[in-house]
Scaffold this motif. Structure first.
Motif, PDB file in Angstrom:
ATOM      1  N   UNK A  59      41.613  38.277  42.810  1.00  0.00           N
ATOM      2  CA  UNK A  59      41.509  39.395  41.865  1.00  0.00           C
ATOM      3  C   UNK A  59      40.129  40.042  41.928  1.00  0.00           C
ATOM      4  N   UNK A  60      39.090  39.224  42.001  1.00  0.00           N
ATOM      5  CA  UNK A  60      37.727  39.766  42.089  1.00  0.00           C
ATOM      6  C   UNK A  60      37.551  40.597  43.351  1.00  0.00           C
ATOM      7  N   UNK A  61      38.049  40.108  44.464  1.00  0.00           N
ATOM      8  CA  UNK A  61      37.946  40.860  45.720  1.00  0.00           C
ATOM      9  C   UNK A  61      38.761  42.152  45.643  1.00  0.00           C
ATOM     10  N   UNK A  62      39.954  42.058  45.096  1.00  0.00           N
ATOM     11  CA  UNK A  62      40.797  43.248  44.959  1.00  0.00           C
ATOM     12  C   UNK A  62      40.132  44.267  44.041  1.00  0.00           C
ATOM     13  N   UNK A  63      39.527  43.796  42.986  1.00  0.00           N
ATOM     14  CA  UNK A  63      38.834  44.685  42.053  1.00  0.00           C
ATOM     15  C   UNK A  63      37.677  45.392  42.748  1.00  0.00           C
ATOM     16  N   UNK A  64      36.942  44.679  43.581  1.00  0.00           N
ATOM     17  CA  UNK A  64      35.854  45.309  44.343  1.00  0.00           C
ATOM     18  C   UNK A  64      36.385  46.428  45.232  1.00  0.00           C
ATOM     19  N   UNK A  65      37.507  46.168  45.907  1.00  0.00           N
ATOM     20  CA  UNK A  65      38.110  47.189  46.766  1.00  0.00           C
ATOM     21  C   UNK A  65      38.515  48.397  45.932  1.00  0.00           C
ATOM     22  N   UNK A  66      39.144  48.142  44.799  1.00  0.00           N
ATOM     23  CA  UNK A  66      39.591  49.237  43.939  1.00  0.00           C
ATOM     24  C   UNK A  66      38.413  50.027  43.377  1.00  0.00           C
ATOM     25  N   UNK A  67      37.334  49.325  43.008  1.00  0.00           N
ATOM     26  CA  UNK A  67      36.154  50.020  42.483  1.00  0.00           C
ATOM     27  C   UNK A  67      35.504  50.899  43.542  1.00  0.00           C
ATOM     28  N   UNK A  68      35.573  50.506  44.779  1.00  0.00           N
ATOM     29  CA  UNK A  68      34.956  51.286  45.850  1.00  0.00           C
ATOM     30  C   UNK A  68      35.865  52.389  46.370  1.00  0.00           C
ATOM     31  N   UNK A  69      37.164  52.133  46.406  1.00  0.00           N
ATOM     32  CA  UNK A  69      38.098  53.072  47.031  1.00  0.00           C
ATOM     33  C   UNK A  69      39.020  53.784  46.056  1.00  0.00           C
ATOM     34  N   UNK A  70      39.034  53.346  44.809  1.00  0.00           N
ATOM     35  CA  UNK A  70      39.924  53.963  43.833  1.00  0.00           C
ATOM     36  C   UNK A  70      41.355  53.498  43.999  1.00  0.00           C
ATOM     37  N   UNK A 121      51.041  35.587  44.765  1.00  0.00           N
ATOM     38  CA  UNK A 121      50.691  35.824  43.364  1.00  0.00           C
ATOM     39  C   UNK A 121      51.312  37.101  42.798  1.00  0.00           C
ATOM     40  N   UNK A 122      51.505  38.108  43.635  1.00  0.00           N
ATOM     41  CA  UNK A 122      51.982  39.416  43.170  1.00  0.00           C
ATOM     42  C   UNK A 122      53.084  39.936  44.080  1.00  0.00           C
ATOM     43  N   UNK A 123      54.164  40.423  43.526  1.00  0.00           N
ATOM     44  CA  UNK A 123      55.268  40.918  44.359  1.00  0.00           C
ATOM     45  C   UNK A 123      54.944  42.226  45.076  1.00  0.00           C
ATOM     46  N   UNK A 124      54.039  43.031  44.485  1.00  0.00           N
ATOM     47  CA  UNK A 124      53.718  44.320  45.095  1.00  0.00           C
ATOM     48  C   UNK A 124      52.335  44.788  44.641  1.00  0.00           C
ATOM     49  N   UNK A 125      51.913  45.909  45.193  1.00  0.00           N
ATOM     50  CA  UNK A 125      50.586  46.485  44.914  1.00  0.00           C
ATOM     51  C   UNK A 125      50.426  46.817  43.432  1.00  0.00           C
ATOM     52  N   UNK A 126      51.481  47.305  42.821  1.00  0.00           N
ATOM     53  CA  UNK A 126      51.421  47.685  41.405  1.00  0.00           C
ATOM     54  C   UNK A 126      51.158  46.473  40.514  1.00  0.00           C
ATOM     55  N   UNK A 127      51.771  45.359  40.821  1.00  0.00           N
ATOM     56  CA  UNK A 127      51.550  44.131  40.049  1.00  0.00           C
ATOM     57  C   UNK A 127      50.105  43.651  40.215  1.00  0.00           C
ATOM     58  N   UNK A 128      49.589  43.753  41.425  1.00  0.00           N
ATOM     59  CA  UNK A 128      48.190  43.394  41.676  1.00  0.00           C
ATOM     60  C   UNK A 128      47.259  44.337  40.927  1.00  0.00           C
ATOM     61  N   UNK A 129      47.559  45.613  40.952  1.00  0.00           N
ATOM     62  CA  UNK A 129      46.754  46.591  40.227  1.00  0.00           C
ATOM     63  C   UNK A 129      46.744  46.282  38.734  1.00  0.00           C
ATOM     64  N   UNK A 130      47.897  45.998  38.182  1.00  0.00           N
ATOM     65  CA  UNK A 130      47.981  45.651  36.760  1.00  0.00           C
ATOM     66  C   UNK A 130      47.092  44.452  36.441  1.00  0.00           C
ATOM     67  N   UNK A 131      47.222  43.393  37.229  1.00  0.00           N
ATOM     68  CA  UNK A 131      46.413  42.194  36.984  1.00  0.00           C
ATOM     69  C   UNK A 131      44.920  42.461  37.179  1.00  0.00           C
ATOM     70  N   UNK A 132      44.571  43.262  38.182  1.00  0.00           N
ATOM     71  CA  UNK A 132      43.159  43.581  38.417  1.00  0.00           C
ATOM     72  C   UNK A 132      42.584  44.359  37.234  1.00  0.00           C
ATOM     73  N   UNK A 133      43.341  45.317  36.706  1.00  0.00           N
ATOM     74  CA  UNK A 133      42.871  46.077  35.542  1.00  0.00           C
ATOM     75  C   UNK A 133      42.763  45.188  34.301  1.00  0.00           C
ATOM     76  N   UNK A 134      43.744  44.320  34.138  1.00  0.00           N
ATOM     77  CA  UNK A 134      43.706  43.401  32.992  1.00  0.00           C
ATOM     78  C   UNK A 134      42.501  42.460  33.098  1.00  0.00           C
ATOM     79  N   UNK A 135      42.276  41.947  34.288  1.00  0.00           N
ATOM     80  CA  UNK A 135      41.133  41.060  34.537  1.00  0.00           C
ATOM     81  C   UNK A 135      39.816  41.804  34.290  1.00  0.00           C
ATOM     82  N   UNK A 136      39.736  43.018  34.798  1.00  0.00           N
ATOM     83  CA  UNK A 136      38.528  43.827  34.611  1.00  0.00           C
ATOM     84  C   UNK A 136      38.316  44.145  33.129  1.00  0.00           C
TER      85      UNK A 136
END
Length: 192
Positions: free
Chosen positions: A7-18, A42-57
Motif C-alpha cells: 500500500x505504501x509503495x502504491x501510494x507513492x506511485x499514485x502521489x507521483x503519477x496521479x 490482496x486486491x481484485x482490481x486497480x479500483x480496490x487497490x485505489x480505495x485501500x490506498x486512499x483509506x490508508x492515506x
C-alpha cells in the motif's frame, strides 16, 4: 511483501503519477518490487487497490492531525497553517498527496461510489479540523472561515493536479494566512 508495504509503495506511485489510467496494476507492482499477481492476492482490481490506498492515506493524515493537535509547541494558528508546510515539502519531493482526494472525487463523481466516499470523508475531516481550531479561537463565524480556508486548500490541490508547482502552495498559504488574519481582526473588533 506485506499488504501495508505494498500500500505504501502504491501510494507513492499514485502521489507521483496521479490517478491516470497509466497508473496501472503493473506500474504499482513494479514500484512495489513485486509481481502483478502479488497485488491480486490482496486486491481484485486497480479500483480496490485505489480505495485501500486512499483509506490508508486518510488514516495517515488523521494520525498526523491528532499529533499536531497534541503539539503544545504550536499555537492554534500555526496548527491551522501547518498543512501547507507539509504539502510544500511533499511537492518539493515530487509527491502530491492531497491531490489524490480531489482527483478521486472527479474520477468517481457518483457520491455513493466507495472511492468517492473515502475521498469525501477525508475532505470533511479536513474541514472539521479547521472548524474545531477556528472555534477554539472564538471567531465570529468559524463555519464560514473554515469553508473559506478549505476552499483555498482544495483550490491549491486542484491547481497542483495540473501545474505541479510548489508556488501554488506558497500562494495558497499566503491566502489562508490572510483569511485567518482578517477573521482574527474581525473577532477583535478591528474591522467593525
Amino acid at each position: 511483501m506485506q499488504r501495508e508495504q505494498v500500500l505504501e509503495h502504491a501510494l507513492n506511485v499514485l502521489e507521483q503519477n496521479g490517478l491516470a489510467a497509466s497508473t496501472s496494476f503493473a506500474m504499482m507492482a513494479d514500484a512495489a518490487a513485486c509481481q502483478e499477481q502479488d497485488l491480486h492476492r490482496y486486491w481484485p482490481d486497480r479500483e480496490a487497490l485505489l480505495y485501500d490506498a486512499l483509506r490508508y492515506h486518510s488514516q495517515q493524515i488523521d494520525i498526523w492531525r491528532r499529533k499536531l493537535l497534541l503539539d503544545d509547541s504550536l499555537n492554534r494558528e500555526q496548527k491551522l497553517l501547518a498543512r501547507y508546510q507539509v504539502l510544500e515539502d511533499a511537492v518539493n519531493n515530487n509527491r502530491y498527496p492531497g491531490c489524490l482526494f480531489v482527483a478521486a472525487c472527479s474520477f468517481y463523481p457518483q457520491p455513493d461510489h466507495p472511492v468517492h466516499q473515502v475521498a469525501d470523508q477525508q475532505k470533511r475531516a479536513s474541514w472539521q479540523y479547521s472548524h474545531d481550531l477556528l472555534s477554539q479561537l472564538e471567531l465570529d463565524n468559524p463555519t464560514l472561515v473554515a469553508h473559506q480556508m478549505e476552499l483555498i486548500l482544495e483550490g491549491c490541490l486542484s491547481r497542483l493536479l495540473v501545474k505541479r508547482n510548489v508556488q501554488e502552495v506558497v500562494v495558497a498559504r499566503s491566502l489562508a494566512e490572510d483569511v485567518l488574519s482578517i477573521a482574527l481582526c474581525r473577532k477583535n473588533g478591528a474591522l467593525a
